[in-house]
Design a protein around this motif. Structure first.
Motif, PDB file in Angstrom:
ATOM      1  N   ALA A  48       0.787  -1.360   0.083  1.00 45.50           N
ATOM      2  CA  ALA A  48      -0.060   0.119  -0.016  1.00 45.50           C
ATOM      3  C   ALA A  48       0.946   1.284  -0.027  1.00 45.50           C
ATOM      4  O   ALA A  48       0.616   2.314  -0.760  1.00 45.50           O
ATOM      5  N   ILE A  49       1.926   1.279   0.950  1.00 51.48           N
ATOM      6  CA  ILE A  49       2.718   2.353   0.901  1.00 51.48           C
ATOM      7  C   ILE A  49       3.504   2.591  -0.401  1.00 51.48           C
ATOM      8  O   ILE A  49       3.732   3.705  -1.009  1.00 51.48           O
ATOM      9  N   LEU A  50       4.215   1.369  -0.841  1.00 48.78           N
ATOM     10  CA  LEU A  50       4.706   1.262  -2.213  1.00 48.78           C
ATOM     11  C   LEU A  50       3.788   1.932  -3.331  1.00 48.78           C
ATOM     12  O   LEU A  50       4.268   2.644  -3.941  1.00 48.78           O
ATOM     13  N   GLN A  51       2.691   1.671  -3.304  1.00 51.61           N
ATOM     14  CA  GLN A  51       1.500   2.215  -4.241  1.00 51.61           C
ATOM     15  C   GLN A  51       1.246   3.539  -4.251  1.00 51.61           C
ATOM     16  O   GLN A  51       1.430   4.438  -5.238  1.00 51.61           O
ATOM     17  N   ILE A  52       1.308   4.171  -2.900  1.00 51.40           N
ATOM     18  CA  ILE A  52       1.024   5.442  -2.827  1.00 51.40           C
ATOM     19  C   ILE A  52       2.371   6.310  -3.390  1.00 51.40           C
ATOM     20  O   ILE A  52       2.029   7.224  -4.003  1.00 51.40           O
ATOM     21  N   LEU A  53       3.303   5.736  -2.959  1.00 55.77           N
ATOM     22  CA  LEU A  53       4.824   6.484  -3.447  1.00 55.77           C
ATOM     23  C   LEU A  53       4.822   6.479  -4.932  1.00 55.77           C
ATOM     24  O   LEU A  53       5.030   7.351  -5.447  1.00 55.77           O
ATOM     25  N   SER A  54       4.224   5.463  -5.598  1.00 56.75           N
ATOM     26  CA  SER A  54       4.536   5.120  -7.015  1.00 56.75           C
ATOM     27  C   SER A  54       3.381   6.180  -7.555  1.00 56.75           C
ATOM     28  O   SER A  54       3.437   6.250  -8.968  1.00 56.75           O
ATOM     29  N   TYR A  55       2.595   6.797  -7.055  1.00 54.82           N
ATOM     30  CA  TYR A  55       1.413   7.846  -7.570  1.00 54.82           C
ATOM     31  C   TYR A  55       2.363   8.926  -8.152  1.00 54.82           C
ATOM     32  O   TYR A  55       1.718   9.639  -9.230  1.00 54.82           O
ATOM     33  N   PHE A  56       3.505   8.961  -7.642  1.00 57.64           N
ATOM     34  CA  PHE A  56       4.154  10.270  -8.061  1.00 57.64           C
ATOM     35  C   PHE A  56       4.560  10.155  -9.570  1.00 57.64           C
ATOM     36  O   PHE A  56       5.082  11.064 -10.096  1.00 57.64           O
TER      37      PHE A  56
END
Length: 91
Positions: A48-56
């Motif tokens: 989930a955290i990786l996905q949030i960071l990859s939104y950039f």
């Protein structure tokens, strides 16, 4: 250690009651997907955290779309984790 039929039934009842709900997961995906709420709900905080960071970068959006197909497998995996946990701890 072999489980009796009664113990297996009790485990399946607990899994059915405590496992993530598919409808809730899809609602979280649809309405709060941008904060990866569905992945937190399904017990996957790391991704989930990786996905949030990859939104950039655009990858996060593509990943979010792919999750619509991955949610059923994540639910089955969580159910299996619960089964194993209950079998180990003696319900």
């Amino acid at each position: 250690m072999a489980l009796s039929t009664e113990e297996k039934l009790l485990i399946e009842t607990r899994v059915a009651n405590e496992a993530p709900n598919a409808a809730a997961a899809y609602l979280l995906w649809f309405f709060l997907g941008w904060v990866s709420a569905h992945r937190f709900y399904l017990g996957r905080p790391g991704t989930a955290i990786l996905q949030i960071l990859s939104y950039f970068i655009i990858i996060g959006f593509v990943w979010w779309l792919i999750d619509v197909f991955l949610i059923p497998g994540m639910i089955r995996a969580r159910q299996q984790q619960l089964r194993e946990q209950y079998a180990r701890t003696g319900l």
